[in-house]
Design a protein around this motif. Structure first.
Motif, PDB file in Angstrom:
ATOM      1  N   ASN A   1       0.601  -1.192   0.026  1.00 59.85           N
ATOM      2  CA  ASN A   1      -0.088  -0.050   0.044  1.00 59.85           C
ATOM      3  C   ASN A   1       0.831   1.278   0.072  1.00 59.85           C
ATOM      4  O   ASN A   1       0.309   2.218   0.029  1.00 59.85           O
ATOM      5  CB  ASN A   1      -0.854  -0.086   1.208  1.00 59.85           C
ATOM      6  N   SER A   2       2.237   1.024   0.122  1.00 58.57           N
ATOM      7  CA  SER A   2       2.999   2.289  -0.111  1.00 58.57           C
ATOM      8  C   SER A   2       3.112   3.008  -1.413  1.00 58.57           C
ATOM      9  O   SER A   2       2.922   2.138  -2.624  1.00 58.57           O
ATOM     10  CB  SER A   2       4.550   1.868   0.557  1.00 58.57           C
ATOM     11  N   LYS A   3       3.399   4.390  -1.433  1.00 56.35           N
ATOM     12  CA  LYS A   3       3.982   4.777  -2.455  1.00 56.35           C
ATOM     13  C   LYS A   3       5.193   5.222  -2.783  1.00 56.35           C
ATOM     14  O   LYS A   3       5.702   6.096  -1.587  1.00 56.35           O
ATOM     15  CB  LYS A   3       2.899   6.106  -2.956  1.00 56.35           C
ATOM     16  N   PRO A   4       6.094   5.252  -3.773  1.00 58.62           N
ATOM     17  CA  PRO A   4       7.443   5.341  -3.531  1.00 58.62           C
ATOM     18  C   PRO A   4       7.576   6.885  -3.377  1.00 58.62           C
ATOM     19  O   PRO A   4       6.868   7.872  -4.185  1.00 58.62           O
ATOM     20  CB  PRO A   4       7.773   5.089  -5.086  1.00 58.62           C
ATOM     21  N   GLU A   5       8.322   7.480  -2.508  1.00 57.95           N
ATOM     22  CA  GLU A   5       8.595   8.769  -2.218  1.00 57.95           C
ATOM     23  C   GLU A   5      10.201   9.001  -2.242  1.00 57.95           C
ATOM     24  O   GLU A   5      10.552   8.192  -1.531  1.00 57.95           O
ATOM     25  CB  GLU A   5       7.939   9.261  -0.914  1.00 57.95           C
ATOM     26  N   LYS A   6      10.568  10.045  -2.796  1.00 58.42           N
ATOM     27  CA  LYS A   6      11.828  10.596  -2.568  1.00 58.42           C
ATOM     28  C   LYS A   6      12.176  11.085  -1.204  1.00 58.42           C
ATOM     29  O   LYS A   6      11.533  12.037  -0.716  1.00 58.42           O
ATOM     30  CB  LYS A   6      12.385  11.294  -3.794  1.00 58.42           C
ATOM     31  N   VAL A   7      12.897  10.639  -0.553  1.00 59.35           N
ATOM     32  CA  VAL A   7      13.123  11.323   1.156  1.00 59.35           C
ATOM     33  C   VAL A   7      14.081  12.499   0.849  1.00 59.35           C
ATOM     34  O   VAL A   7      15.178  12.759   0.160  1.00 59.35           O
ATOM     35  CB  VAL A   7      14.016  10.242   1.772  1.00 59.35           C
ATOM     36  N   ASN A   8      13.643  13.648   1.370  1.00 61.86           N
ATOM     37  CA  ASN A   8      13.955  14.817   1.432  1.00 61.86           C
ATOM     38  C   ASN A   8      15.061  14.741   2.587  1.00 61.86           C
ATOM     39  O   ASN A   8      14.847  14.826   3.812  1.00 61.86           O
ATOM     40  CB  ASN A   8      13.458  16.076   1.604  1.00 61.86           C
ATOM     41  N   LEU A   9      16.633  14.592   2.407  1.00 59.41           N
ATOM     42  CA  LEU A   9      17.386  14.762   3.461  1.00 59.41           C
ATOM     43  C   LEU A   9      18.116  16.122   3.728  1.00 59.41           C
ATOM     44  O   LEU A   9      18.981  16.055   4.701  1.00 59.41           O
ATOM     45  CB  LEU A   9      18.638  14.022   2.853  1.00 59.41           C
ATOM     46  N   GLU A  10      17.544  17.103   3.263  1.00 62.84           N
ATOM     47  CA  GLU A  10      17.998  18.530   3.763  1.00 62.84           C
ATOM     48  C   GLU A  10      17.580  18.689   5.089  1.00 62.84           C
ATOM     49  O   GLU A  10      16.563  18.409   5.529  1.00 62.84           O
ATOM     50  CB  GLU A  10      17.276  19.464   2.766  1.00 62.84           C
ATOM     51  N   GLY A  11      18.707  19.265   5.947  1.00 63.24           N
ATOM     52  CA  GLY A  11      18.490  19.489   7.234  1.00 63.24           C
ATOM     53  C   GLY A  11      18.405  18.186   8.164  1.00 63.24           C
ATOM     54  O   GLY A  11      18.279  18.293   9.581  1.00 63.24           O
ATOM     55  N   SER A  12      18.911  16.911   7.596  1.00 57.23           N
ATOM     56  CA  SER A  12      19.130  16.099   8.484  1.00 57.23           C
ATOM     57  C   SER A  12      20.212  15.577   8.921  1.00 57.23           C
ATOM     58  O   SER A  12      21.409  16.368   8.482  1.00 57.23           O
ATOM     59  CB  SER A  12      18.699  14.482   7.459  1.00 57.23           C
ATOM     60  N   SER A  13      20.772  14.600   9.634  1.00 55.15           N
ATOM     61  CA  SER A  13      22.022  14.502   9.982  1.00 55.15           C
ATOM     62  C   SER A  13      23.098  13.525   9.198  1.00 55.15           C
ATOM     63  O   SER A  13      24.020  13.050   9.617  1.00 55.15           O
ATOM     64  CB  SER A  13      21.935  13.943  11.439  1.00 55.15           C
ATOM     65  N   ILE A  14      22.721  13.340   8.053  1.00 57.59           N
ATOM     66  CA  ILE A  14      23.147  12.446   7.110  1.00 57.59           C
ATOM     67  C   ILE A  14      24.717  12.818   6.954  1.00 57.59           C
ATOM     68  O   ILE A  14      25.662  11.765   6.809  1.00 57.59           O
ATOM     69  CB  ILE A  14      22.531  12.306   5.695  1.00 57.59           C
ATOM     70  N   HIS A  15      24.887  13.758   6.997  1.00 59.22           N
ATOM     71  CA  HIS A  15      26.389  14.189   6.855  1.00 59.22           C
ATOM     72  C   HIS A  15      27.382  14.600   8.170  1.00 59.22           C
ATOM     73  O   HIS A  15      28.271  14.942   8.298  1.00 59.22           O
ATOM     74  CB  HIS A  15      26.672  15.512   5.936  1.00 59.22           C
ATOM     75  N   VAL A  16      26.593  14.574   9.281  1.00 62.52           N
ATOM     76  CA  VAL A  16      27.072  14.547  10.586  1.00 62.52           C
ATOM     77  C   VAL A  16      27.823  13.559  10.851  1.00 62.52           C
ATOM     78  O   VAL A  16      27.440  12.448  11.147  1.00 62.52           O
ATOM     79  CB  VAL A  16      26.013  15.110  11.851  1.00 62.52           C
ATOM     80  N   LYS A  17      29.286  13.768  11.358  1.00 62.57           N
ATOM     81  CA  LYS A  17      30.024  12.934  11.904  1.00 62.57           C
ATOM     82  C   LYS A  17      30.177  12.808  13.248  1.00 62.57           C
ATOM     83  O   LYS A  17      30.506  14.083  13.759  1.00 62.57           O
ATOM     84  CB  LYS A  17      31.390  13.011  11.018  1.00 62.57           C
ATOM     85  N   HIS A  18      30.229  11.723  14.047  1.00 67.20           N
ATOM     86  CA  HIS A  18      30.365  11.683  15.496  1.00 67.20           C
ATOM     87  C   HIS A  18      32.067  11.861  15.655  1.00 67.20           C
ATOM     88  O   HIS A  18      32.765  11.357  14.835  1.00 67.20           O
ATOM     89  CB  HIS A  18      30.126  10.320  15.891  1.00 67.20           C
ATOM     90  N   SER A  19      32.515  12.456  16.861  1.00 68.96           N
ATOM     91  CA  SER A  19      33.955  12.523  17.341  1.00 68.96           C
ATOM     92  C   SER A  19      34.057  12.123  18.526  1.00 68.96           C
ATOM     93  O   SER A  19      33.065  12.674  19.669  1.00 68.96           O
ATOM     94  CB  SER A  19      34.376  14.156  16.874  1.00 68.96           C
ATOM     95  N   SER A  20      34.994  11.624  18.796  1.00 66.16           N
ATOM     96  CA  SER A  20      35.183  10.925  20.303  1.00 66.16           C
ATOM     97  C   SER A  20      35.968  12.276  21.328  1.00 66.16           C
ATOM     98  O   SER A  20      35.994  12.245  22.436  1.00 66.16           O
ATOM     99  CB  SER A  20      36.274   9.784  20.471  1.00 66.16           C
TER     100      SER A  20
END
Length: 291
Positions: free
Chosen positions: A265-284
């Motif tokens: 029942n799902s419809k294919p949708e492109k995920v908007n990654l703007e403003g997400s943490s996708i490029h945030v890197k963890h640092s110790s």
């Protein structure tokens, strides 16, 4: 004759005999067909069906059923496992008709009422013929391919050569050669096996969304197989895990039906990654730490 040479000849002879038997008898180990008489009448409670027969170019007859939904919004081409016939497998059609999808099920050559010599090439060709018949009635954007166990390989091959709405794999294998090697690792399976079914190779060429459903307690085809398959096309693949599910009982889990409902029942949708943490890197270390 030296004793060691005699022993070597005996071992080689036994190995060759086993290889020959494996080649000749593998169909009996791989396929567990149920034969049905030509006049057998299919019946499923609360399901409306239509039976059909399609003759192939080599004279084989492929028998199948269409399970009808009210006001269908698409078609599910269901490719079943390696046992029985659509007489028994038909009970699973309700999992799709209840969501408004017609279901097409067929028996492979030698199963049910279907006839013809069974080879990997012939079955692949048969499934494409059925798919083409569906395309004559329905646009591909409304066709869902569903492959269960053995059928997952054939479904993947079809998806790699066509453009269905989506591909759903239920307890798929990496390749049948790999499955067989698990049980007989000492045999030259690349030369002997008639149905290598390299799902992993075909999956590379599938462009539609891919959904893989697998149980964590599957002892025939381990769950890790689907994890491995999901990495082939990671951007278009979603892995759905049924905790505690085995190889033949996923339909008894509420989680499976919830997953299936969300998928079809799902419809294919492109995920908007703007403003997400996708490029945030963890640092110790703190950002202001001195080195």
């Amino acid at each position: 004759m030296p004793y060691w040479l005699y022993i070597l000849i005996v071992i080689a002879s036994v190995y060759l005999v086993i290889s020959l038997l494996l080649y000749l008898l593998q169909d009996y180990f791989l396929f567990k067909p149920e034969k049905l008489s030509k006049d057998f009448q299919f019946y499923y409670e609360n399901q409306e069906t239509e039976e059909y027969n399609i003759e192939t170019r080599d004279g084989a007859i492929i028998n199948g059923l269409r399970f009808k939904a009210q006001k269908p919004k698409g078609v599910v081409f269901y490719l079943k496992g390696n046992s029985k016939s659509i007489k028994g497998w038909g009970k699973f059609a309700v999992d799709f008709t209840r969501h408004g999808y017609d279901v097409i099920m067929v028996d492979y050559r030698g199963f049910g009422k279907s006839t013809g010599r069974r080879t990997q090439k012939a079955v692949k060709r048969d499934m494409q013929v059925i798919y083409n018949k569906i395309k004559e009635k329905v646009s591909e954007k409304y066709i869902i391919l569903y492959g269960r166990s053995l059928g997952s390989g054939f479904a993947t091959k079809l998806a790699s050569m066509n453009n269905p709405r989506m591909l759903i794999l239920d307890a798929p294998y990496y390749s049948l050669s790999k499955v067989a090697k698990k049980y007989i690792p000492f045999m030259p399976l690349s030369l002997l096996i008639k149905f290598p079914m390299p799902t992993y190779k075909w999956l590379k060429y599938v462009n539609c969304p891919i959904h893989i459903i697998h149980g964590t307690d599957d002892r025939l085809i381990p769950y890790k197989t689907s994890v491995k398959l999901s990495r082939i096309n990671p951007k278009t693949t979603t892995l759905h895990t049924v905790i505690g599910g085995g190889h033949k009982n996923l339909n008894t889990f509420e989680a499976y039906h919830k997953m299936l409902s969300e998928i079809v029942n799902s419809k294919p949708e492109k995920v908007n990654l703007e403003g997400s943490s996708i490029h945030v890197k963890h640092s110790s270390k703190p950002s202001n730490a001195k080195v």
